[in-house]
Each structure stands twice: as C-alpha cells, then as structure tokens.
Design a protein around this motif. Structure first.
Motif, mmCIF file in Angstrom:
data_model
loop_
_atom_site.group_PDB
_atom_site.id
_atom_site.type_symbol
_atom_site.label_atom_id
_atom_site.label_comp_id
_atom_site.label_asym_id
_atom_site.label_seq_id
_atom_site.Cartn_x
_atom_site.Cartn_y
_atom_site.Cartn_z
ATOM 1 N N ILE A 83 9.755 0.151 -8.650
ATOM 2 C CA ILE A 83 9.612 -1.057 -7.834
ATOM 3 C C ILE A 83 8.320 -1.794 -8.199
ATOM 4 O O ILE A 83 8.299 -3.028 -8.297
ATOM 5 N N LEU A 84 7.244 -1.050 -8.413
ATOM 6 C CA LEU A 84 5.983 -1.688 -8.794
ATOM 7 C C LEU A 84 6.101 -2.369 -10.158
ATOM 8 O O LEU A 84 5.556 -3.461 -10.361
ATOM 9 N N VAL A 85 6.809 -1.734 -11.090
ATOM 10 C CA VAL A 85 7.020 -2.361 -12.402
ATOM 11 C C VAL A 85 7.824 -3.650 -12.240
ATOM 12 O O VAL A 85 7.492 -4.690 -12.834
ATOM 13 N N SER A 134 0.829 -1.210 0.000
ATOM 14 C CA SER A 134 0.000 0.000 0.000
ATOM 15 C C SER A 134 0.861 1.257 0.000
ATOM 16 O O SER A 134 0.535 2.244 -0.675
ATOM 17 N N SER A 135 1.970 1.240 0.740
ATOM 18 C CA SER A 135 2.850 2.411 0.735
ATOM 19 C C SER A 135 3.502 2.600 -0.632
ATOM 20 O O SER A 135 3.640 3.730 -1.111
ATOM 21 N N VAL A 155 2.203 1.623 -3.515
ATOM 22 C CA VAL A 155 1.171 2.076 -4.443
ATOM 23 C C VAL A 155 0.848 3.550 -4.199
ATOM 24 O O VAL A 155 0.712 4.336 -5.155
ATOM 25 N N ALA A 156 0.746 3.943 -2.929
ATOM 26 C CA ALA A 156 0.425 5.341 -2.624
ATOM 27 C C ALA A 156 1.513 6.285 -3.128
ATOM 28 O O ALA A 156 1.222 7.373 -3.631
ATOM 29 N N THR A 157 2.773 5.871 -2.986
ATOM 30 C CA THR A 157 3.874 6.728 -3.438
ATOM 31 C C THR A 157 4.095 6.605 -4.937
ATOM 32 O O THR A 157 4.329 7.603 -5.627
ATOM 33 N N GLY A 158 4.036 5.377 -5.457
ATOM 34 C CA GLY A 158 4.345 5.167 -6.860
ATOM 35 C C GLY A 158 3.241 5.581 -7.805
ATOM 36 O O GLY A 158 3.499 5.739 -9.005
ATOM 37 N N ALA A 159 2.019 5.762 -7.306
ATOM 38 C CA ALA A 159 0.926 6.164 -8.200
ATOM 39 C C ALA A 159 1.241 7.477 -8.891
ATOM 40 O O ALA A 159 0.903 7.679 -10.061
ATOM 41 N N GLN A 160 1.905 8.398 -8.165
ATOM 42 C CA GLN A 160 2.242 9.679 -8.773
ATOM 43 C C GLN A 160 3.318 9.540 -9.846
ATOM 44 O O GLN A 160 3.418 10.363 -10.748
ATOM 45 N N GLY A 161 4.140 8.486 -9.747
ATOM 46 C CA GLY A 161 5.147 8.273 -10.774
ATOM 47 C C GLY A 161 4.551 7.845 -12.109
ATOM 48 O O GLY A 161 5.198 7.995 -13.154
ATOM 49 N N PHE A 162 3.318 7.317 -12.086
ATOM 50 C CA PHE A 162 2.657 6.921 -13.320
ATOM 51 C C PHE A 162 1.865 8.079 -13.939
ATOM 52 O O PHE A 162 1.184 7.870 -14.946
ATOM 53 N N LEU A 163 1.938 9.256 -13.335
ATOM 54 C CA LEU A 163 1.243 10.436 -13.855
ATOM 55 C C LEU A 163 2.261 11.517 -14.192
ATOM 56 O O LEU A 163 3.318 11.610 -13.578
#
Length: 436
Positions: free
Chosen positions: A411-413, A59-60, A62-70
């Motif tokens: 990291i998510l990728v 969750s941390s 996703v919360a941080t990395g979501a902005q990297g996808f925008l």
C-alpha cells in the motif's frame, strides 16, 4: 467634540438612524458575527479531524509496513559436493541437503530426525532453489565452497523483527524453544543479519512471505497503464476538441455531454462488468492480461480526460482564436496551432490525474481476472499478470502473518506512485500554465 457624520447619514431619516444604532440591531450584528465564528470553527475542526484521521491511517501503515521493507537473512558457506550434484545436469541435485550440511556445521550435535526437520524449518523453502540457480548459472562451482545469503523462513523472520514474542507460551508460538535456541546461536555467530528487503521490488509473487515481491505487479501495472494511455489520451483529446470547438450546439451534443459527465461518476466496478461482458465474453480476449486491463481502465479514464481537456480549452481566451482567424487561419489551424498548445498543460494535468486514478483501481481488474497467482513478471501485453492493487488484495487475503506487513508495504508503494504522479501533474501545471 462634535460628531462627524457622512452626507448619507445626514440625509437618512431620524427613525432609520435610530434603528441602526438601536440595541436590537447591535444584538443581531453580534449574532451574525458569532455565527460566522462558529462556522469558521466548524471548518477548522473538520479539517483538523480529517488531517488527524489521515495521520492515524498513514502512521498505522508506516508502523506495519516498515517491517515489510526488512528481511532477515542467513549467510552460509556451502560446499557444492559433487556426490550430491549431477555434473551433466546441475539442475538435478539434493540442494536442500547441501544447505543442511552447512547448517549442521554451524550447529553441531546429534539430532534425531524430528529435530532435524525442525532445524530445517529455519531455512526458507526457496533457499534450495536459490542455491540451485547459482550452480546452474556457473557449473564451475561444483566441488567448491560457495558463500550464499538466503532468507530465513517467515516465523524466524517475524522472531527477529519482534513480532513473535519470546514470552508467549511455546504452545501458542509457531517456533519452539529449541528452535529459538538454535536461532540465537546463529545470531551469536554473526551469520544472521536484517537488511533492506530488495526482494519486495525484484521478486515476483510467492506463497512464502519471505520470498514474495511486487515485480510482477509493477510490470503488469506498467503495461496496463501503457495501454490505457495509448487508448484514452488520443481518443479523449479528439472527443473533447470536437465537442468544444466544432460540434454544433443541439440536443444530441447536450445528451453526449450529460452522458460523459455521468460516466465520470459511475462506480469503477461497472466498467469491470462491461469489460467482462464485451472484451472477454463477446470478443474472447484472454483473461488476466494487461491488454484487457488497460482497455477497461481506458474506458474508465476517458470521461476524466474529456472533461479536463474541455476545461483547459475553455480557459484559452477567445482573443487567441479571434486573432488567428483575423490573420487568415482556418478553424483547424486555430485549434491545432494555437488553442491546443496553450491548453496542453491543463490537458496533461488531467491525463496524469486520470492515470493515477486508474493505477489505484482494484474492482475492474478483479472482474477481468487480474488477480491470478503469477510467479513471474509478464513479458508482454498478452501474458498473464497482476497489478499493484490486485496484488495487495491477494496478500491481504493470505493467512500467513508475514503477508500483513507486506500488504501494508505494498500500500505504501502504491501511495508513493500516486503521490509521485500527482506531484508531476502539479509541477507541469505550475511550470507551463499561462496566466491571462
């Protein structure tokens, strides 16, 4: 009512029957049952804690990395003024001034040179090169008006995403109140938009977060895993088949088996040191290339493939070998035509898991130099490159705030690729596994 007792109870001495029905025995039984329930509770609590911690981690990320996808972009209509461009060599020209002329048209007014520099800070440092590439690809654009979408600089990207708070005192912000007012004016005109950050996948690395991407790392990881697979797969299977089917059982094969099992538990940094000493220092191979990276990862993956292949070969029933030998097949024919095809699902599963482990390794690649700043994807096995883990390591060490979100997105990728590879391994196992 008469109690019904079994023959064994009737034959049991009265003293033993009284013991099994005594209060002391019942108390011991209750203690054992209570201990069993506590053990189950501890196991459930441990699993719940592990799942909870994993949930917090994911969750941390996703919360941080979501902005990297925008990414926040700015749409400008730029007139390609022939006075600013060399028609014979379109790569030479003041493209930054062309962008500023378009930006001044959206935000008219007299500004001193200092404010003009602050206004220029709204644009990404790579915007002028993006415009230059458009004109170089099509020189016919000179003298015309071109609509182009360019990324804003990282501070204003963070402002649009809410990472930079407007309530923060101006002295503690990277953007001034005047710059925020200009940015809000552009938002009101509808030329600012936030969409999916395709540059994360199609652009190479950059020193500017709004331009940085994983293209070079993705290609580098692909080449490194390709070399790793081409080396470790045939060598690992051949070694496992020999040890399991043909090698005599003596002290030497026992020593080899023990060393293979030990190598599977050796820290990956040791393989990096081995690659640094042998491939780079002794053989003189180039640094930071996928060829060396794949060779180091192959050394690390070999024990996993050998162990999983031997386990798959052992799972084939002896009756298969005996039946093939009974109809006149040789030992080689038995192994190649009967045993190996039946063990292939388990072999492929172990190979994919080994490659997934290699994909996530960072330490061996750092030691052979695959953490250089590469601004273009590699074109071959001997071109300088990075890999996904090392690219994440580089971004995590960068001071710009925008790289924090990019690190989590990377990291998510990487996790996505690892989950996909493990899912393929499970699918192959379920699809082709034979039940005996």
């Amino acid at each position: 009512m008469t109690a019904i007792t079994s023959d064994s109870e009737q034959e049991m001495p009265a003293s033993r029957q009284s013991y099994w029905r005594s209060e002391e025995h019942l108390r011991r039984v209750r203690r054992r049952h209570a201990a069993d329930r506590r053990l189950q509770a501890y196991g459930i609590a441990a699993i719940a804690l592990a799942v909870g911690l994993l949930g917090v981690l994911v969750s941390s990320l996703v919360a941080t990395g979501a902005q990297g996808f925008l990414q926040t972009d700015l749409r400008l209509e730029v007139r390609i003024d022939p006075a600013e461009i060399d028609a014979e060599d379109p790569s030479r020209g003041d493209y930054r001034q062309l962008l500023m002329n378009s930006l001044d048209a959206l935000l008219p007014g007299e500004r001193p040179p200092g404010e003009q520099r602050k206004l220029r800070d709204l644009l990404s440092n790579g915007a002028q090169f993006q415009l230059r590439d458009e004109v170089v690809d099509d020189p016919g654009l000179i003298g015309q008006t071109l609509e182009i979408t360019i990324p804003v600089s990282d501070p204003f990207d963070q402002l649009a995403k809410g990472t930079v708070l407007r309530e923060t005192p101006e002295a503690q912000r990277r953007v001034s109140d005047q710059q925020i007012a200009w940015f809000d004016g552009l938002v009101e005109q509808g030329v600012v938009s936030t969409g999916f950050n395709w540059a994360l996948f199609i652009s190479p690395d950059s020193r500017f977060p709004e331009l940085a991407g994983l293209a070079g790392a993705l290609v580098g990881s692909f080449f490194a895993l390709l070399v790793c697979f081409l080396l470790s797969f045939p060598i690992g299977i051949a070694a496992a088949v020999y040890l399991e089917e043909f090698a005599p059982k003596n002290r030497w094969t026992d020593l080899i088996e023990v060393n293979i099992n030990n190598l599977a538990a050796v820290p990956s940094v040791v393989f990096g040191l081995l690659g640094l000493a042998v491939f780079l220092n002794f053989f003189g191979l180039p640094r930071s290339v996928p060829l060396v990276g794949g060779m180091v990862l192959a050394l690390m993956t070999l024990p996993t493939i050998i162990i999983s292949t031997r386990a798959a070969l052992k799972a084939v029933p002896p009756s298969i070998r005996e039946a093939a030998l009974g109809v006149g097949a040789s030992r080689q024919q038995v192994v190649l035509h009967h045993v190996l095809p039946l063990a292939l699902p388990g072999i492929m599963t172990g190979t994919i898991i080994g490659l997934a482990q290699a994909l996530g390794e960072t330490a061996p690649l750092l030691l052979i130099g695959m953490n250089a700043f590469i601004t273009s994807p590699p074109g071959g096995l001997t071109d300088a490159a990075t890999a996904l883990p090392t690219q994440i390591f580089i971004w995590a060490d960068s001071p710009e705030r925008g790289f924090t979100a990019l690190t989590a997105a990377g990291i998510l990728v990487l996790l996505g690729f690892l989950i996909l590879m493990n899912a393929v391994a499970v699918f192959l196992r379920q699809r082709f596994e034979r039940k005996w």
